[in-house]
Motif scaffolding. Structure first.
Motif, PDB file in Angstrom:
ATOM      1  N   ASP A 122      -5.006   8.693  -4.006  1.00  0.00           N
ATOM      2  CA  ASP A 122      -5.948   8.980  -3.221  1.00  0.00           C
ATOM      3  C   ASP A 122      -7.466   8.473  -3.859  1.00  0.00           C
ATOM      4  O   ASP A 122      -7.388   8.476  -5.066  1.00  0.00           O
ATOM      5  CB  ASP A 122      -6.202  10.351  -3.069  1.00  0.00           C
ATOM      6  CG  ASP A 122      -5.065  10.973  -2.119  1.00  0.00           C
ATOM      7  OD1 ASP A 122      -4.484   9.828  -1.547  1.00  0.00           O
ATOM      8  OD2 ASP A 122      -4.753  12.177  -2.190  1.00  0.00           O
ATOM      9  N   ASP A 123      -8.336   8.230  -3.177  1.00  0.00           N
ATOM     10  CA  ASP A 123      -9.634   7.805  -3.856  1.00  0.00           C
ATOM     11  C   ASP A 123     -10.257   8.979  -4.202  1.00  0.00           C
ATOM     12  O   ASP A 123     -11.212   8.803  -5.355  1.00  0.00           O
ATOM     13  CB  ASP A 123     -10.394   7.205  -2.525  1.00  0.00           C
ATOM     14  CG  ASP A 123     -10.094   5.976  -1.978  1.00  0.00           C
ATOM     15  OD1 ASP A 123      -9.380   4.952  -2.667  1.00  0.00           O
ATOM     16  OD2 ASP A 123     -10.520   5.647  -0.855  1.00  0.00           O
ATOM     17  N   HIS A 243      -8.202   0.994  -4.002  1.00  0.00           N
ATOM     18  CA  HIS A 243      -9.301   1.541  -3.928  1.00  0.00           C
ATOM     19  C   HIS A 243     -10.575   0.569  -3.542  1.00  0.00           C
ATOM     20  O   HIS A 243     -11.598   1.211  -3.295  1.00  0.00           O
ATOM     21  CB  HIS A 243      -9.502   2.198  -5.323  1.00  0.00           C
ATOM     22  CG  HIS A 243      -8.467   3.212  -5.611  1.00  0.00           C
ATOM     23  ND1 HIS A 243      -8.208   4.155  -5.038  1.00  0.00           N
ATOM     24  CD2 HIS A 243      -7.767   3.208  -6.494  1.00  0.00           C
ATOM     25  CE1 HIS A 243      -7.124   5.029  -5.290  1.00  0.00           C
ATOM     26  NE2 HIS A 243      -6.735   4.394  -6.501  1.00  0.00           N
ATOM     27  N   ARG A 292       2.226   2.175   1.143  1.00  0.00           N
ATOM     28  CA  ARG A 292       2.290   3.302   2.532  1.00  0.00           C
ATOM     29  C   ARG A 292       3.146   4.231   2.167  1.00  0.00           C
ATOM     30  O   ARG A 292       3.161   5.142   2.596  1.00  0.00           O
ATOM     31  CB  ARG A 292       2.694   2.114   3.729  1.00  0.00           C
ATOM     32  CG  ARG A 292       1.439   1.235   4.232  1.00  0.00           C
ATOM     33  CD  ARG A 292       1.542   0.722   5.422  1.00  0.00           C
ATOM     34  NE  ARG A 292       2.864   0.016   5.526  1.00  0.00           N
ATOM     35  CZ  ARG A 292       2.888  -1.370   5.335  1.00  0.00           C
ATOM     36  NH1 ARG A 292       1.620  -2.179   4.873  1.00  0.00           N
ATOM     37  NH2 ARG A 292       3.940  -2.060   5.704  1.00  0.00           N
ATOM     38  N   ARG A 296       0.035   5.927   1.250  1.00  0.00           N
ATOM     39  CA  ARG A 296      -1.432   5.344   1.510  1.00  0.00           C
ATOM     40  C   ARG A 296      -0.965   4.682   3.083  1.00  0.00           C
ATOM     41  O   ARG A 296      -0.818   3.406   2.866  1.00  0.00           O
ATOM     42  CB  ARG A 296      -1.778   4.614   0.529  1.00  0.00           C
ATOM     43  CG  ARG A 296      -2.478   5.228  -0.596  1.00  0.00           C
ATOM     44  CD  ARG A 296      -3.669   6.120  -0.328  1.00  0.00           C
ATOM     45  NE  ARG A 296      -4.590   5.203   0.186  1.00  0.00           N
ATOM     46  CZ  ARG A 296      -5.790   4.810  -0.369  1.00  0.00           C
ATOM     47  NH1 ARG A 296      -5.898   4.789  -1.688  1.00  0.00           N
ATOM     48  NH2 ARG A 296      -6.507   3.912   0.103  1.00  0.00           N
ATOM     49  N   THR A 297      -0.970   5.326   3.956  1.00  0.00           N
ATOM     50  CA  THR A 297      -0.713   4.700   5.174  1.00  0.00           C
ATOM     51  C   THR A 297      -1.673   3.905   5.664  1.00  0.00           C
ATOM     52  O   THR A 297      -1.504   2.842   6.745  1.00  0.00           O
ATOM     53  CB  THR A 297      -0.441   5.858   6.220  1.00  0.00           C
ATOM     54  OG1 THR A 297      -1.468   6.517   6.231  1.00  0.00           O
ATOM     55  CG2 THR A 297       1.093   6.613   5.830  1.00  0.00           C
ATOM     56  N   ASP A 298      -2.901   3.981   5.405  1.00  0.00           N
ATOM     57  CA  ASP A 298      -4.044   3.089   5.484  1.00  0.00           C
ATOM     58  C   ASP A 298      -3.951   1.606   5.130  1.00  0.00           C
ATOM     59  O   ASP A 298      -4.599   0.799   5.654  1.00  0.00           O
ATOM     60  CB  ASP A 298      -5.442   3.518   5.180  1.00  0.00           C
ATOM     61  CG  ASP A 298      -5.400   3.774   3.586  1.00  0.00           C
ATOM     62  OD1 ASP A 298      -4.436   4.475   2.869  1.00  0.00           O
ATOM     63  OD2 ASP A 298      -6.409   3.224   3.068  1.00  0.00           O
ATOM     64  N   LEU A 299      -2.929   1.471   4.114  1.00  0.00           N
ATOM     65  CA  LEU A 299      -2.903   0.118   3.474  1.00  0.00           C
ATOM     66  C   LEU A 299      -2.110  -0.803   4.030  1.00  0.00           C
ATOM     67  O   LEU A 299      -0.845  -1.197   3.688  1.00  0.00           O
ATOM     68  CB  LEU A 299      -2.680   0.343   1.834  1.00  0.00           C
ATOM     69  CG  LEU A 299      -3.860   0.963   1.130  1.00  0.00           C
ATOM     70  CD1 LEU A 299      -3.041   0.950  -0.177  1.00  0.00           C
ATOM     71  CD2 LEU A 299      -5.202   0.406   1.404  1.00  0.00           C
ATOM     72  N   THR A 300      -2.458  -1.282   5.184  1.00  0.00           N
ATOM     73  CA  THR A 300      -1.816  -2.228   6.027  1.00  0.00           C
ATOM     74  C   THR A 300      -1.701  -3.376   5.341  1.00  0.00           C
ATOM     75  O   THR A 300      -2.443  -3.787   4.464  1.00  0.00           O
ATOM     76  CB  THR A 300      -1.902  -2.524   7.459  1.00  0.00           C
ATOM     77  OG1 THR A 300      -3.574  -3.091   7.170  1.00  0.00           O
ATOM     78  CG2 THR A 300      -2.431  -1.246   8.090  1.00  0.00           C
ATOM     79  N   VAL A 303      -5.077  -4.963   5.395  1.00  0.00           N
ATOM     80  CA  VAL A 303      -6.077  -4.580   4.367  1.00  0.00           C
ATOM     81  C   VAL A 303      -6.203  -5.049   3.194  1.00  0.00           C
ATOM     82  O   VAL A 303      -6.909  -5.371   2.386  1.00  0.00           O
ATOM     83  CB  VAL A 303      -6.047  -2.673   4.714  1.00  0.00           C
ATOM     84  CG1 VAL A 303      -6.874  -2.266   3.753  1.00  0.00           C
ATOM     85  CG2 VAL A 303      -6.488  -2.502   5.901  1.00  0.00           C
ATOM     86  N   ARG A 307      -8.619  -6.967   0.755  1.00  0.00           N
ATOM     87  CA  ARG A 307      -9.061  -6.711  -0.446  1.00  0.00           C
ATOM     88  C   ARG A 307      -8.830  -7.620  -1.542  1.00  0.00           C
ATOM     89  O   ARG A 307      -9.675  -7.730  -2.414  1.00  0.00           O
ATOM     90  CB  ARG A 307      -8.535  -4.952  -0.937  1.00  0.00           C
ATOM     91  CG  ARG A 307      -9.270  -4.105   0.214  1.00  0.00           C
ATOM     92  CD  ARG A 307      -8.427  -2.789  -0.328  1.00  0.00           C
ATOM     93  NE  ARG A 307      -9.259  -1.597   0.538  1.00  0.00           N
ATOM     94  CZ  ARG A 307      -9.031  -0.369   0.282  1.00  0.00           C
ATOM     95  NH1 ARG A 307      -8.311   0.048  -0.517  1.00  0.00           N
ATOM     96  NH2 ARG A 307      -9.790   0.424   1.031  1.00  0.00           N
TER      97      ARG A 307
END
Length: 320
Positions: A122-123, A243, A292, A296-300, A303, A307
């Motif tokens: 997590d961040d 991050h 994921r 970290r499900t936000d990291l498609t 994405v 980054r």
């Protein structure tokens, strides 16, 4: 993240091999699939004893055909590292047994002790964890084994880089030109070679995230001898993907603040930072999938691509 039940079952030949490594009266009473690894299947095994007590081991098996072809070398490297690390101050699993050629198991496998702690991706609390990561990497690089592991490997070439869709074409072209140049001279160090937050376990007090501490480092299958800059570059790009690019750019300074020594010339630093950034371009999908699966499900994939593009561009702007 773990899965219980049938999906966690150990294959029959491997189960028999593991059972032969246990103490008299011990047996496997539970298994859990551990997610987050991109190259091998990982299972945590709960071992029950005659006295009713339990202990935990971890089974690592290479099952993907691409990685099976490379498993013998990887498992020899990992077994060598795990045998070296006790007493060094670098906490890692203890080696129990290894079958690098699948002579006894369905797939090349390694059995090791379980290290307490968890991945923290997590961040939140990252500001406190980055200096810990840097100090841990400095400690790894300070190791001086009696027998050096094999030389580092970098598979990426100027012709295999995958430029992300919509990327800054000029920055990527310039970055690719960097790795066409001769490899800079370097002072060799003991490298983990896959050091990043996913391979570091933490104990983080829920009430005081700033008091986090590292409990162990795992996945030593790529242990190598090479430039410290390469390990730092690898952790940098992973921090950038997890991050945001700014964290990747900050890590080299954190490493130096912890006592680490990087290449003196900016051009040499640029070479290693860019080389590992471009290497990630070939593995965006599996990297994103592994993050994921680890929560970290936000990291498609998109994405992670964005980054990576921002990070490579920033590295070129900063050091190029």
């Amino acid at each position: 993240m773990t899965i219980h039940g049938e999906a966690a079952a150990v294959r029959p030949l491997t189960l028999a091999w593991v059972s032969r490594q246990l103490d008299v009266g011990e047996r496997i009473v539970g298994t859990e699939v551990l997610h987050g690894g991109a190259t091998a299947e990982m299972r945590r095994l709960t071992i029950g004893g005659r006295d009713g007590g339990t202990r935990e081991l971890v089974l690592r098996s290479f099952v993907d055909p691409f990685h099976v072809e490379r498993a013998e070398d990887a498992l020899h490297r990992e077994a060598g590292a795990l045998a070296l690390l006790p007493g060094t101050g670098v906490s890692a699993p203890g080696l129990v047994a290894v079958d690098p050629t699948a002579a006894h198991c369905e797939y090349p496998s390694l059995l090791m002790t379980h290290v307490a702690g968890k991945m923290v991706l997590d961040d939140a609390g990252l500001e406190a964890r980055v200096p810990l990561l840097a100090r841990q990497l400095v400690a790894i690089h300070a190791l001086r084994p009696a027998e050096r592991p094999g030389k580092y490997v970098t598979l990426t070439t100027a012709d295999t880089v995958v430029v992300p869709e919509g990327a800054d074409a000029a920055a990527w072209a310039a970055a690719i030109d960097v790795i066409r140049k001769p490899v800079p001279r370097y002072e060799g160090r003991f490298l983990h070679r896959d050091f990043h937050p996913g391979n570091v376990l933490f104990d983080v007090p829920s009430a005081r995230p700033a008091d986090a501490r590292i409990t162990g480092v795992v996945d030593w299958a790529a242990t190598s001898w090479g430039p410290a800059d390469l390990d730092v570059a690898h952790c940098s790009v992973n921090l950038a993907l997890l991050h945001g690019p700014a964290w990747g750019l900050r890590f080299p300074a954190a490493y130096e603040e912890a006592g680490g020594v990087l290449a003196a010339a900016a051009g040499e630093r640029l070479y290693w930072q860019v080389r590992d950034g471009l290497a990630a371009s070939e593995e965006v999908r599996p990297i994103a999938r592994a993050w994921r699966e680890a929560g970290r499900t936000d990291l498609t994939t998109r994405v992670v691509e964005e980054r990576l593009d921002a990070y490579v561009t920033a590295v070129m702007d900063t050091l190029g």
